[in-house]
Design an enzyme around this catalytic site. Structure first.
Site, mmCIF file in Angstrom:
data_model
loop_
_atom_site.group_PDB
_atom_site.id
_atom_site.type_symbol
_atom_site.label_atom_id
_atom_site.label_comp_id
_atom_site.label_asym_id
_atom_site.label_seq_id
_atom_site.Cartn_x
_atom_site.Cartn_y
_atom_site.Cartn_z
ATOM 1 N N GLY A 25 -9.297 5.556 -6.070
ATOM 2 C CA GLY A 25 -8.232 4.940 -6.385
ATOM 3 C C GLY A 25 -7.146 5.299 -5.246
ATOM 4 N N VAL A 26 -5.872 5.489 -5.840
ATOM 5 C CA VAL A 26 -4.630 5.693 -4.931
ATOM 6 C C VAL A 26 -4.671 7.269 -4.510
ATOM 7 C CG1 VAL A 26 -2.798 6.434 -6.528
ATOM 8 C CG2 VAL A 26 -2.381 5.255 -4.371
ATOM 9 N N ASP A 27 -5.320 8.014 -5.237
ATOM 10 C CA ASP A 27 -5.499 9.560 -5.014
ATOM 11 C C ASP A 27 -6.558 9.505 -3.597
ATOM 12 O OD1 ASP A 27 -5.342 12.198 -5.166
ATOM 13 O OD2 ASP A 27 -6.969 12.481 -6.916
ATOM 14 N N TYR A 64 -7.895 4.943 -14.882
ATOM 15 C CA TYR A 64 -7.578 5.491 -16.208
ATOM 16 C C TYR A 64 -7.295 4.477 -17.393
ATOM 17 C CZ TYR A 64 -7.184 10.361 -14.959
ATOM 18 O OH TYR A 64 -7.303 11.711 -14.388
ATOM 19 N N ASP A 72 0.742 -1.252 -0.039
ATOM 20 C CA ASP A 72 -0.216 0.071 0.123
ATOM 21 C C ASP A 72 0.789 1.421 0.033
ATOM 22 O OD1 ASP A 72 -1.538 2.121 0.867
ATOM 23 O OD2 ASP A 72 -2.970 0.892 1.962
ATOM 24 N N GLY A 77 -5.114 2.249 -13.518
ATOM 25 C CA GLY A 77 -6.467 1.888 -12.602
ATOM 26 C C GLY A 77 -7.626 2.459 -13.378
ATOM 27 N N SER A 96 -1.803 5.762 -14.229
ATOM 28 C CA SER A 96 -2.994 5.416 -15.123
ATOM 29 C C SER A 96 -3.587 4.133 -15.372
ATOM 30 C CB SER A 96 -2.128 5.867 -16.534
ATOM 31 O OG SER A 96 -2.128 7.345 -16.662
HETATM 32 N N1 AR6 Z 1 -1.429 1.621 -3.048
HETATM 33 C C1 AR6 Z 1 -0.843 1.192 -4.137
HETATM 34 N N2 AR6 Z 1 -1.502 1.015 -5.183
HETATM 35 C C2 AR6 Z 1 -2.710 1.442 -5.233
HETATM 36 C C3 AR6 Z 1 -3.450 1.874 -4.030
HETATM 37 C C4 AR6 Z 1 -2.620 1.929 -2.924
HETATM 38 N N3 AR6 Z 1 -3.120 2.295 -1.804
HETATM 39 N N4 AR6 Z 1 -4.698 2.137 -4.401
HETATM 40 C C5 AR6 Z 1 -4.841 1.832 -5.653
HETATM 41 N N5 AR6 Z 1 -3.879 1.477 -6.279
HETATM 42 P P1 AR6 Z 1 -5.789 4.542 -9.782
HETATM 43 P P2 AR6 Z 1 -5.244 5.973 -12.572
HETATM 44 C C6 AR6 Z 1 -3.485 1.235 -7.754
HETATM 45 O O1 AR6 Z 1 -7.046 4.304 -10.379
HETATM 46 O O2 AR6 Z 1 -5.245 5.011 -13.248
HETATM 47 C C7 AR6 Z 1 -8.301 8.821 -9.411
HETATM 48 O O3 AR6 Z 1 -9.789 9.252 -9.385
HETATM 49 C C8 AR6 Z 1 -4.492 0.670 -8.675
HETATM 50 O O4 AR6 Z 1 -4.975 -0.767 -8.156
HETATM 51 O O5 AR6 Z 1 -5.471 4.944 -8.511
HETATM 52 O O6 AR6 Z 1 -4.114 6.982 -12.687
HETATM 53 C C9 AR6 Z 1 -7.775 10.154 -9.604
HETATM 54 O O7 AR6 Z 1 -8.209 11.454 -8.925
HETATM 55 C C10 AR6 Z 1 -3.881 0.569 -9.819
HETATM 56 O O8 AR6 Z 1 -3.004 -0.245 -10.112
HETATM 57 O O9 AR6 Z 1 -4.857 5.888 -10.583
HETATM 58 C C11 AR6 Z 1 -8.074 10.157 -11.168
HETATM 59 O O10 AR6 Z 1 -9.057 10.801 -11.723
HETATM 60 C C12 AR6 Z 1 -2.764 1.893 -9.514
HETATM 61 O O11 AR6 Z 1 -2.956 2.120 -8.294
HETATM 62 C C13 AR6 Z 1 -7.718 8.784 -11.637
HETATM 63 O O12 AR6 Z 1 -8.356 7.984 -10.532
HETATM 64 C C14 AR6 Z 1 -3.344 3.212 -10.181
HETATM 65 O O13 AR6 Z 1 -4.710 3.251 -10.192
HETATM 66 C C15 AR6 Z 1 -6.320 8.316 -11.952
HETATM 67 O O14 AR6 Z 1 -6.621 6.919 -12.374
#
Ligand code: AR6
Length: 170
Positions: free
Chosen positions: A31-33, A125, A9, A123, A121
């Site tokens: 997501g991670v944000d 995206y 995490d 997740g 990107s």
């Molecule tokens: N630790 C590590 N990885 C994680 C965690 C965590 N706590 N949570 C999710 N992931 P994403 P994106 C992984 O969707 O595709 C948001 O709404 C996840 O499984 O977080 O760049 C933003 O505000 C995936 O492999 O980011 C934007 O609007 C990776 O992190 C949009 O999502 C990225 O997934 C960005 O989308």
């Protein structure tokens, strides 16, 4: 600079800089944000608002990066980058590589020695994970930092970890 991939995490990463897969509006999301803002507390959002006011049009261009406090996270700073949304018809990979290169440059400018990245990107995206991992490694390797000695990819699932391990061995 050492590059490695681990399962975990990102919000728990014991590093100087955690990179957030944010969006151009910089006010949080899923997501991670979402996880970073939840765990890091309101100080991060407050600084995001201040940073946003200084950006043209109040938006962070995709591929760019900006730093804020890390609030209550173990890290010292969060570097926010906005990744490209996956497109099957348009090659946006230079923007994705730029997310990693820009974030690493911002982290290095802060004097960070250790930086943790998520799979930007890959997740919400929708970027295919094998290619997302290749672009991540290429983006990081395009920078020669002065201070950063370790880049850690912190991945949320064994599938994503396997893709990064493959990209790192290639
Ligand atoms: N630790 C590590 N990885 C994680 C965690 C965590 N706590 N949570 C999710 N992931 P994403 P994106 C992984 O969707 O595709 C948001 O709404 C996840 O499984 O977080 O760049 C933003 O505000 C995936 O492999 O980011 C934007 O609007 C990776 O992190 C949009 O999502 C990225 O997934 C960005 O989308």
């Amino acid at each position: 600079m050492q590059l490695r991939a681990v399962l975990g995490d990102l919000t728990e990463a014991d590093v100087d800089v955690v990179v957030n897969a944010a969006n151009p509006g910089l006010l949080g999301g899923g997501g991670v944000d979402g996880a970073i803002h939840r765990r890091g507390g309101p100080e991060i959002l407050a600084e995001c608002r201040a940073v946003k006011e200084r950006l043209p049009g109040g938006r962070l261009p995709r591929g760019d990066a900006v730093a804020t406090t890390a609030g209550r996270l173990p890290a010292r700073w969060v570097v926010h980058t906005a990744g490209p949304i996956w497109s099957a018809s348009e090659d946006r990979s230079a923007v994705l590589r730029s997310c990693y290169a820009s974030s690493l440059r911002v982290a290095d400018g802060l004097g960070a020695r250790t930086v943790a990245f998520p799979a930007v990107s890959a997740g919400i995206y929708g970027w295919p994970v094998d290619d997302a991992a290749r672009q991540a490694v290429a983006g990081v390797c395009s920078v020669e930092p002065e201070h950063v000695v370790e880049v850690r990819f912190v991945l949320f699932s064994p599938e994503v970890l396997a893709a990064f391990e493959q990209a790192l061995s290639g």
